[in-house]
Write an enzyme that holds these catalytic residues in place. Sequence first.
Site, PDB file in Angstrom:
ATOM      1  CD  GLU A   1      -3.079  -0.563   0.073  1.00 34.15           C
ATOM      2  OE1 GLU A   1      -3.138  -0.251  -1.140  1.00 34.15           O
ATOM      3  OE2 GLU A   1      -3.649  -1.564   0.544  1.00 34.15           O
TER       4      GLU A   1
ATOM      5  CG  ASP B   1       0.309   2.823  -6.488  1.00 35.68           C
ATOM      6  OD1 ASP B   1       0.580   3.666  -5.597  1.00 35.68           O
ATOM      7  OD2 ASP B   1      -0.822   2.754  -7.036  1.00 35.68           O
TER       8      ASP B   1
ATOM      9  N   GLY C   1     -16.507   4.925  -2.224  1.00 39.05           N
ATOM     10  CA  GLY C   1     -15.859   5.426  -1.003  1.00 39.05           C
ATOM     11  C   GLY C   1     -15.410   4.308  -0.081  1.00 39.05           C
TER      12      GLY C   1
ATOM     13  CG  LEU D   1     -13.771  -2.043  -1.861  1.00 36.99           C
ATOM     14  CD1 LEU D   1     -15.098  -2.776  -1.668  1.00 36.99           C
ATOM     15  CD2 LEU D   1     -12.613  -2.936  -1.409  1.00 36.99           C
TER      16      LEU D   1
ATOM     17  CB  SER E   1     -16.186   2.552  -7.163  1.00 38.06           C
ATOM     18  OG  SER E   1     -15.903   3.777  -6.528  1.00 38.06           O
TER      19      SER E   1
ATOM     20  CG  ASP F   1      -6.584   1.769  -7.450  1.00 36.95           C
ATOM     21  OD1 ASP F   1      -5.920   0.953  -6.780  1.00 36.95           O
ATOM     22  OD2 ASP F   1      -6.922   2.884  -7.009  1.00 36.95           O
TER      23      ASP F   1
ATOM     24  CE1 TYR G   1      -3.040   7.454  -2.590  1.00 34.37           C
ATOM     25  CE2 TYR G   1      -2.465   9.245  -4.079  1.00 34.37           C
ATOM     26  CZ  TYR G   1      -2.511   7.891  -3.798  1.00 34.37           C
ATOM     27  OH  TYR G   1      -2.017   6.989  -4.708  1.00 34.37           O
TER      28      TYR G   1
HETATM   29  C1  GLA Z   1      -5.336   4.468  -3.845  1.00 39.51           C
HETATM   30  C2  GLA Z   1      -4.642   4.821  -5.148  1.00 39.51           C
HETATM   31  C3  GLA Z   1      -3.600   3.768  -5.535  1.00 39.51           C
HETATM   32  C4  GLA Z   1      -2.663   3.464  -4.379  1.00 39.51           C
HETATM   33  C5  GLA Z   1      -3.451   3.225  -3.102  1.00 39.51           C
HETATM   34  C6  GLA Z   1      -2.558   3.054  -1.905  1.00 39.51           C
HETATM   35  O1  GLA Z   1      -6.111   3.324  -4.011  1.00 39.51           O
HETATM   36  O2  GLA Z   1      -5.597   4.912  -6.176  1.00 39.51           O
HETATM   37  O3  GLA Z   1      -2.898   4.189  -6.671  1.00 39.51           O
HETATM   38  O4  GLA Z   1      -1.721   4.478  -4.215  1.00 39.51           O
HETATM   39  O5  GLA Z   1      -4.367   4.274  -2.831  1.00 39.51           O
HETATM   40  O6  GLA Z   1      -1.800   1.907  -2.039  1.00 39.51           O
END
Ligand code: GLA
Length: 387
Positions: A30, A33, A119, A122, A124, A169, A221
Amino acid sequence: MKASELFRGRFGGEPDGVWLAPGRANLMGEHTDYNDGFVLPIALGQGVTAAAAGRPGRRLTLCSRQQPDDLVEVDLDGLAPGRVTGWAAYPAGVAWALEATGHRVRGACVAIDSDVPVGAGLSSSAALECATALALTSLAGLDVPRGELVTIARRAENEFAGVPTGIMDQSASLLCRAGHALLLDCRSLETWQVPFDPAAAGASLLVINTRARHELADGEYGRRRAECEEAARRLGIPSLRDLTDVADADRLADPVLRRRVRHVVTDNRRVLEVVALLRAASDPSADTYREIGRLLTQAHVSLRDDFEVSWPEADAAVEAALAAGAAGARMIGGGFGGSVLALVPAAADQGSGPVRDAVTAAFTRHGWTAPEFLDAVPADSARQLTG
Ligand code: GLA
């Protein structure tokens, strides 16, 4: 099929085809990426469906069962970042990104339906992008390789919708395979299918949607990304992927940056450890899943204490799941709200029932909205369903 029904109701006639793109749950890796590291997502059975038909001219009309009051019409020649906002920015952004990369699409009517909770962490929005990407390319008779579609869908999210995510994702939605987790090297973009079928060993993988979403989410983020970039700059390396020894974090004077680096280095390592465990056992046993569970819980502690992206409902869900017999559990996705993934081994009686009950009871004690549970069964990537 609800998307087709919606299409008939809104546009009349039959769609030319229906395309489905799944949401994802990430087994390990996590916030790695965008640091050029490793991730290990699976595609979910839940997804976004797009029923679509081509039409003459350059207009793209979008509607969604989840946004019944909206009918959004855009001119393909007038698309530019910032021109479309809200949910429609994702599908419109895909049309924009396809054209920006030299793939000319055609006018279309698109009706969208989704069973991925919004939200919940997952993906979406990635599923929405990927379903649209398949629909628009198929309608235009374009044969765009999946790897390129991943980049196009991510561009829609980053540049058109303005959300600074990494590439996990969209990769999960477009590249995963049923019964497998997808190992993705986010630097080289190489992928490997790693057999992963917990149900075959009587284990289950449970998504717990904590139904919490905290206001801070978006800014935090971006802040984490900036901190990672700053740490890499101070360490004199292109990205945190280039560190493999966690002791290297100690070269940073700033304690916050040290913690961020520690998380990224250890999470990259945990991805490779899970892959090694899965590959070592041609037929993974309960012991393998217990080991993977241990790594999941370690990752949660790292996300909570070092990366500081967990939230109270996630911590409580992890604690209750472990106390009720889960082999391991952790928050997934960007953080500050969304879901927890729990691995429940074969040895636990009654499948994931006791874990569900324990998490629900903990939420009741706290006075929180009841959580929602989904069985995460590694599913296939985006595909055409009919047409
Ligand atoms: C979100 C982002 C991903 C990744 C995750 C954390 O889902 O869309 O690109 O950075 O957070 O791992």
